[in-house]
Enzyme design. Structure first.
Site, PDB file in Angstrom:
ATOM      1  N   ASN B 221      -8.510   0.156 -11.142  1.00 53.20           N
ATOM      2  CA  ASN B 221      -8.102   1.280 -10.302  1.00 53.20           C
ATOM      3  C   ASN B 221      -9.342   2.058  -9.853  1.00 53.20           C
ATOM      4  OD1 ASN B 221      -5.208   3.440 -10.821  1.00 53.20           O
ATOM      5  ND2 ASN B 221      -6.517   3.242  -9.043  1.00 53.20           N
ATOM      6  N   ASP B 318      -6.477  -0.843  -1.555  1.00 52.16           N
ATOM      7  CA  ASP B 318      -6.354   0.469  -2.183  1.00 52.16           C
ATOM      8  C   ASP B 318      -6.047   0.201  -3.643  1.00 52.16           C
ATOM      9  OD1 ASP B 318      -6.316   2.898  -0.208  1.00 52.16           O
ATOM     10  OD2 ASP B 318      -5.320   1.278   0.848  1.00 52.16           O
ATOM     11  N   ASP B 319      -5.635   1.251  -4.325  1.00 49.24           N
ATOM     12  CA  ASP B 319      -5.193   1.144  -5.721  1.00 49.24           C
ATOM     13  C   ASP B 319      -6.254   0.467  -6.612  1.00 49.24           C
ATOM     14  OD1 ASP B 319      -2.977   2.317  -4.695  1.00 49.24           O
ATOM     15  OD2 ASP B 319      -1.581   0.711  -5.141  1.00 49.24           O
ATOM     16  N   HIS B 320      -6.140  -0.840  -6.852  1.00 48.67           N
ATOM     17  CA  HIS B 320      -7.068  -1.506  -7.771  1.00 48.67           C
ATOM     18  C   HIS B 320      -8.062  -2.360  -7.004  1.00 48.67           C
ATOM     19  CE1 HIS B 320      -3.250  -0.722  -9.791  1.00 48.67           C
ATOM     20  NE2 HIS B 320      -3.961  -0.501 -10.871  1.00 48.67           N
TER      21      HIS B 320
END
Lengths: 728, 728
Positions: B221, B318-320
Site C-alpha cells: 500500500n 493506486d492502492d498497492h
C-alpha cells in the site's frame, strides 16, 4: 492638545544665519533654551551673542578636508562585493565598481589586493586561488583566468570612501552644487588621531561661545553604500552595521588583540554583508567588541579635551554612532554629557531614555527641516504637510514619554523653511509645551508600572535594546512589537541567547518574548539549536514562566521540529517537509481574556501561515484559512502564547498588553491604571498623584480609566488630546 | 455534450449481486463491454453468465486471512515515530502507539528492538545509546533512563499492520460492522510468496468465467498511517511513498544487495518519513530500486500464472501500486495486459496514457460509487450531486484525452447507489459516448502537436512523470502546472537532475520547466548546489534554450543567490538575509505576447512574494506589492520566464501556453490550431482531417479556431460542449 499656560526651556532650536530675527522669534515662541547649528547651516554673531547657550555640531572625521586630501591613504574604507559576472569563456574581467557610486568609492590599490581581497566562485561558493586572478589598477578591473564556464564570480575588494556619507546625502538632498566633497578620515591611524585632536583643539579655541559640542557623531558611519545613479541611488543601508569600520590597519590590530585574522568574506558574507538583522557570528561579535573598545578609547580623548575646555559633549545617536554602542558596557567610559536621538516612534524614545552613563537625553523630533524626508517625500515644500507629520510622530513618541523621562527635545535643519508653514510653527509650540508638562511629572518619580517584568529575547540582547539595528523595516515584527511595548506600563528589557546560556533566565522575569522570522537576529536563528537555551526556557516555563512567541519564534530547521519550542507553544509551522502529514483540526474559542476590548479580527499585516496545533490542548483564539493566528497553551505551571504576526495598532497593542498578563498568570492584576478605550493610554504618577491620559486618535474619544481599586473615571479627549487629572 | 448516435464498448461497469436487472440495464445503457466486481461487492451467477467479459478484483496480500492469522510474524510492517515526550525527570516512559490507530498497528516485538529500533533526543537531534533504553512488551512502552531534563524524545519502532489499509478504509466508510479485519501479509517472506501463489492458483481455478484479473494492486500500500480516532482519523498519507515496504527481512536482503544497511531513521527521517514531496536521498533511491526489483520479480510470477490460466492481468494504478513504478524501466517486465488509473484530472489521464509496456489503458472515473468521497464529502447520498461531480471531473479529464489516447473507461463501487440519481445515469451515458468518439480519432493517428518540446525538471524525473507523488496537494504548483500542460498541444516529458548530471540537456528540448517551492522534490532542493546542473542549464540557455521557473525555481540556500539560476531568470527572492539591500524599482510593461487573450491580473493562488529584479533588463509583466509576478529575461540567445505561482485556470493555462512559445523563441509558430477563447481547447487530427473543439465552461461559449494557415473558424459551444468539424 493641552491648554496649559505657556512654559519655557528644554528645547533646542536650529538657528540659521541670515534669518536672525526669525531665529530669535521662534526661540521665544517655542520656549527654546539653546540654539544649535546643523550640517549646512551656520550661526551668525547676532544669534551666537543672543542669550542662549549654543550647541555647535562637529564631525571630526570629515572636518579637515585639507588633511584628508593630503592623506588619501588614510581615508575610511570598506569591503564591497562586486556584482556577479557569469563566465562565458575561459577568463573574465570584473569591473569592480560597476553599479556603485563612483563619487563615493575609490578602489584601494595601496594595500596589496592579493593580501586583502578574495575572489569567489559564487556558483560553488568556493574561493578562487590567488594565482588565478590579477588586478589592473588603471581599469579598476580584476581578471580571473581559467574560470569555469557559466559559473558566477565576484570580488571582495577594499574601497576608500571619497565622499563622507552623511554630508553626501545632505549635499545632494539640498543641491549644494560644486561645494567640495568632504572625505572621511579613519582614526584607526595614529596620524589621523593626532590630526583630529589638533583640529578639535583649534576648533574649541575658535568657538568660545559654544556651550555644547554636538558630535554628529563620532567616527564611523552606519553602513550606507550608494549605487550608480543611472541604476539606483542606494544599494545598501544598515543603521547598525560595522562594515564601514574596516581597514587593513584595523584588521591587523584586531588579529593582535583577538589572536586570529578576519577575512574579507567575514564582512562580505555572500553579499549579505554584516546586516544587523542577521544573527551575528562569533567573529563579528569579536570585531564589534574590538571596534567598540577602540572607539570608546579614542572618543574619550576627544571628550576629555572638550571638558578641559569647559564645554559639554553631546552625541548624536545616529549617523556616525557605530562603535559607541550606548547600551554596551563601555559607553559610560566615553563620559558624554548628553545623548541626542532623532525619533519618529516611541521605541526610539525608549532607546534613548534607557541608556545608562549619560546625564542629558534629548530627542530630535521629525520632520527634519529639509525640503524632503528620508524617503525623498515632500516635507517643507509643495505637497508636504509638516505640521501633520510632526503631530503624527509626536503622538507616537508621547506614548513612550509617559513611561520614561527624557530631558530635552529639539529640531534640526534649515529654520527658514518653516516660514511658509505657520501651522507647523503652531504644532511645535503645542508639542514643546506638552513635552515640558510630561517631563515635570517624571520629576516627581516614576509612573505606576504593573508588577510584570518582560524580557525580549534576541540574538543582540541588551547590546541592541529597543532594537536599534536598521531603522524601521516594514514587515519586521520586532519593530511593531517594541513600538507597542514602548508605551505600556510594564517593565521591559532585552536579553540575548548568550545571557541565557551563561546565566539562565534572570530572576524576577515573568515573560519572555521572542518575535521575528526564522534566521533573523530577532528570532535567533542557529541559537535555537543550542540545547542549553531549550532546557533553560522549558524548565522556566514549567515552573510558571510565560513565553510569548510572535511570527517564527524559536524557528530553525533542526531535528523533528521547526519551532524548537513547539512543545511549549503547542503549535508548529509546516514549511513543506511534512505536507503529507494530516494536521489536527482547528477549533476557535474566541472568548479569551486576551480578546476583550475589541471585536473583529486583528490585522497582523503579512503574517506567518501554515501554522498547526500539536494537540487539542492548544487553545486557538483566531485563525485564517485553517492556520492559527493567536493560540494559548499551558506547559507545567506556565503559559505560552503564539501570534502569527504583529503590527503596531491600538487593537494589537491591547492584545499584547493583555497577553503579557495571561502569559504571566496575572490576569487579575491587569486592570489597574488601564484605559477602556484602546486608542487611549494613561499613566499614573503616584508620588504626585497625577493621572495623564492621552489619545492617539484622529477623532475625539471617550475612555474609562480604572484606578488601582478598579474604580473607573470617565475622560473625554480631543483628537490627539491629553488630559491631566489630579487624583489626590 | 455530443449528439452523436449511441455507441458501444470500451466501458467497464461495476456489477452488483442482488441488483442483476439494474446491472444489465445499465450495461446496455452505458454501452458496457465488461463487468467488474469491487471491494465489498460480488457478482451473482446471473451477472457472470450474461454475455459480458468479467473483471474480477484480487488483492493477494489480503486475500487469505486464515494464512495471515496463522503467520502474524509475516504481516507487513512499517516504522513509526512515537509522538515526542518531553522529559520532566530522570527517566521517561514512551507509550509507543499513543496517538496511532491501534486497530491498524501492533508493535513488532518479535524482531529485537535493540537491533531494529532507534531512540532519539529530538532536542539535540542525537541518537540515544541502546543501553539507555528498554522496551516493555506488555505495556508497549519504551523507558529511557538518564534523559536530559526538558529534552524531547521519540522512538522509531517497527509496527505490524493488523488491518490492511484499503479494506480498512472501505470497511469504515461503508459500515461493514463486525466483518473480519483483513491483514496484509508480506511477500518478502518466501512462505508468504508460496501462500499467495497457492491462493492465486486455487482462485484461478475457481473463477473460470473471469476474463480479466484486476489486481488492486500488487503488494504494498502507499503510506497511510491512521490515528487514534478520538484525536484524528488520519495522520499521514502519501500516495507514492515506500514506508510500508519495510521489514527486517527486506532490510537484510537490501544490505546484501546494496552493500550497506538502512536504519530506522532512513525511513523516519525526523518524523517527516520518506514523503514523496521531499527530495529523495541516495539511500532512499536505493531502497526504492531494491523494492521495485523485488516487486517486479515476484509480481511477474503471479502474472505468468494468470496468463497460463488463459486470462489477462490488469493492474490498478493506486492502492498497492508501490514498487511497480509504471514509469520505471522494469515495468514492462511485469507483463501486465492492462493498467487502470482512477482519475479526477487531465494530468492523471496523461499519467496513465504515457506508460510504456502495457497494452490496454483504462481510466476509472470519479465519483466512486460510495456514499462519500475521498474527503468524506457526501456523494451518493443526501447533499451529494454525483452528476455534477462526474461532469466536472470529465471536463478536466477530457482535455488530456484530446492529446493522448486511452483505451477504456469505467466506474467502480456499489452500483445500486446510482438508483436515486437518474441525472448521474444520464451524465455517464453522455460521457461514455463522448469517450468513444474521442478514442476513434486517435485511432487515425496522433493529433497536431506544436513543434515544441518541453521537459519538466524535478528530482523524480521520468520515474514519477506527471507527478504521481501524493495526489493533489493544494497550493503545490506542480500539480497546477502539469494539469495545464496535460491539455496543451505540446510535447511534454519529465527529466531528473541525475539525467542532467549524466547526460546534459537532451537533444531537441526547447524548454525546461522547474516549478515548486524550495526544498520540494519538484523544485529540487539540494540538487541546485550541483554546479554541473547550473553549468548545463546556463550553457544551454545561452545557446537558445528556454527556461520557465515557477514559484521557487532553482531555490536553495547556497552561496550568494537563493535562486541558483537567478542570473538566467533576472530575478531572485528576498528571504530575509538581505533586507537592508535596496531593491531595484519595478516597472511594469503589460503588452507582452504572453498576456494576450485576457485582461486583468492572473490569479496564481498563494504565490511567492518578495521577489526582486536583478537588473533593468528583466521585463516585468505584472507585479503585486512591488514583487514581480511574471517576468521575462534574456540570457545569451535564450529566454527565461519567471512566474511567482500557478493555479490551473483557463487564464493561467493560456499564460503558460504562450510562455512556452516565448521561452522557446517560437512566438510566430504559436497560432496554428489554437482557440481564441481561453475556456475552449481544440485538437486537429491531420490524418483523418478532424477538428475537435471542447469547452470547459459552465456557460455557452464562442471561439475562433485558427488553422495551420492562420485562417479562423468560428465555433459555438454548449456548456461543457464538444464540436467535431470535418476539415477535409
Amino acid at each position: 492638545m493641552t491648554d496649559k499656560p505657556k512654559t519655557k526651556g528644554d528645547f533646542t532650536l536650529p538657528g540659521e544665519a541670515g534669518y536672525e530675527d526669525m531665529t530669535l522669534e521662534l526661540a521665544e515662541r517655542w520656549g527654546a533654551d539653546a540654539i544649535r547649528d546643523s550640517d549646512g547651516t551656520v550661526l551668525s554673531d547676532k544669534i551666537v551673542e543672543a542669550d542662549y547657550p549654543i550647541y555647535s555640531t562637529i564631525c571630526l572625521v570629515r572636518a579637515d578636508n585639507e588633511w584628508a586630501k593630503a592623506n588619501r591613504d588614510k581615508l575610511q574604507q570598506n569591503y564591497l562585493m562586486s556584482d556577479p559576472v557569469v563566465a562565458e569563456k575561459e577568463h573574465i574581467d570584473i569591473d569592480l565598481l560597476k553599479g556603485f557610486f563612483r563619487e563615493q568609492f575609490e578602489i584601494n590599490a595601496n594595500d596589496d589586493p592579493k593580501t586583502w581581497w578574495q575572489v569567489f566562485d559564487r556558483t560553488t561558493a568556493e574561493e578562487v586561488t590567488k594565482d588565478q586572478w590579477t588586478f589592473d589598477k588603471d581599469s579598476g578591473a580584476v581578471t580571473v583566468q581559467n574560470v569555469k564556464k557559466w559559473h558566477k564570480y565576484t570580488v571582495n575588494f577594499l574601497a576608500y570612501r571619497i565622499w563622507e556619507g552623511i554630508s553626501m546625502y545632505n549635499h545632494i538632498t539640498n543641491d549644494w552644487g560644486d561645494r567640495e566633497h568632504q572625505m572621511p578620515i579613519d582614526p584607526i591611524y595614529p596620524e589621523a588621531q593626532q590630526a583630529m585632536l589638533n583640529y578639535l583643539k583649534k576648533w574649541l579655541d575658535e568657538h568660545p561661545r559654544t556651550k555644547i559640542v554636538r558630535f554628529t557623531s563620532l567616527f564611523y558611519n552606519f553602513a550606507w553604500f550608494w549605487g550608480d545613479p543611472a541604476i539606483q541611488k542606494f544599494r545598501y543601508a544598515d543603521w547598525g552595521s560595522y562594515e564601514m569600520t574596516v581597514s587593513p590597519m584595523a584588521m591587523r590590530l584586531f588579529s593582535r588583540a583577538k589572536g586570529y585574522e578576519m577575512t574579507s568574506e567575514d564582512f562580505v558574507n555572500n553579499g549579505a554583508y554584516c546586516s544587523s538583522h542577521n544573527v551575528p557570528s562569533g567573529r563579528l561579535w569579536d570585531w564589534m567588541d574590538f571596534m567598540n573598545e577602540f572607539v570608546v578609547r579614542f572618543g574619550r580623548q576627544c571628550i576629555d579635551m572638550i571638558h578641559d575646555a569647559g564645554k559639554l559633549a553631546y552625541m548624536f545617536y545616529d549617523d556616525h554612532w557605530v562603535g559607541t554602542e550606548p547600551w554596551g558596557r563601555r559607553y559610560r567610559d566615553l563620559n558624554f554629557d548628553g545623548l541626542i536621538k532623532c525619533v519618529f516612534n516611541a521605541f526610539e524614545a525608549r532607546l534613548c531614555a534607557g541608556v545608562q552613563g549619560v546625564r542629558t537625553k534629548e530627542l530630535r523630533l521629525h520632520p527634519y527641516l529639509f525640503p524632503t524626508g528620508l524617503k525623498g517625500e515632500p516635507t517643507f515644500m509643495e505637497g508636504g504637510n509638516p505640521a501633520l507629520d510632526a503631530k503624527r510622530f509626536w503622538v507616537n513618541i508621547r506614548r513612550g514619554l509617559l513611561r520614561m523621562p527624557i530631558d530635552r527635545i529639539g529640531l534640526g535643519g534649515y529654520l527658514h523653511l518653516v516660514r511658509d508653514f505657520p501651522d507647523f510653527v503652531d504644532a511645535i509650540e503645542h508639542i514643546t509645551n506638552e513635552f515640558r508638562t510630561l517631563k515635570q511629572f517624571h520629576a516627581g518619580g516614576a509612573p505606576y508600572t504593573a508588577p510584570l517584568k518582560a524580557v525580549v529575547l534576541t540574538a543582540w540582547g541588551k547590546w541592541r535594546s529597543w532594537d536599534y539595528v536598521g531603522h524601521f523595516i516594514p514587515g519586521v515584527e520586532i519593530y511593531e512589537v517594541t513600538e507597542s511595548l514602548a508605551g505600556l506600563p510594564v517593565d521591559v528589557s532585552f536579553i540575548s541567547f548568550q545571557d541565557i546560556q551563561k546565566h539562565g533566565i534572570p530572576d524576577g522575569v515573568d515573560i519572555i518574548i521572542n518575535a521575528g522570522k526564522a534566521g533573523s537576529v530577532w528570532s535567533g536563528g542557529e541559537h535555537w539549536k543550542d540545547a542549553r537555551v531549550i532546557e533553560a526556557i522549558t524548565g522556566w516555563v514549567a515552573q510558571g514562566g510565560g513565553f510569548i512567541g510572535i511570527g517564527e519564534p524559536s524557528a530553525v530547521r533542526h531535528s523533528s521540529q521547526y519551532f524548537q519550542l513547539a512543545h511549549l507553544l503547542g503549535v508548529d509551522r509546516e514549511i513543506g517537509l511534512t505536507l503529507s502529514h494530516v494536521k489536527l483540526p482547528v477549533t476557535v474559542s474566541s472568548t479569551h481574556f486576551i480578546l476583550k476590548d475589541f471585536d473583529g479580527e486583528p490585522d497582523f499585516g503579512k503574517e506567518i501561515d501554515n501554522v498547526y496545533v500539536l494537540g487539542s490542548d492548544t487553545e486557538v483564539l483566531t485563525e485564517k484559512e485553517g492556520s492559527p493566528r493567536i493560540t494559548v497553551n499551558s506547559f507545567g505551571k506556565g503559559k505560552t502564547i503564539y501570534m502569527s504576526g504583529f503590527k503596531f495598532s491600538p487593537e494589537n497593542t491591547r492584545l499584547l498588553h493583555r497577553s503579557l498578563f495571561t502569559a504571566a498568570g496575572k490576569e487579575p492584576e491587569y486592570r489597574a491604571w488601564t484605559c477602556s478605550n484602546i486608542r487611549t493610554d494613561c499613566a499614573f504618577y503616584p508620588r504626585i498623584k497625577k493621572l495623564v491620559v492621552i489619545s492617539s486618535s484622529d477623532t475625539a474619544e471617550t475612555t474609562d480609566v480604572f484606578d488601582a481599586a478598579g474604580k473607573s473615571i470617565r475622560i473625554h479627549l480631543e483628537p490627539h488630546g491629553i488630559k491631566i487629572m489630579d487624583m489626590s
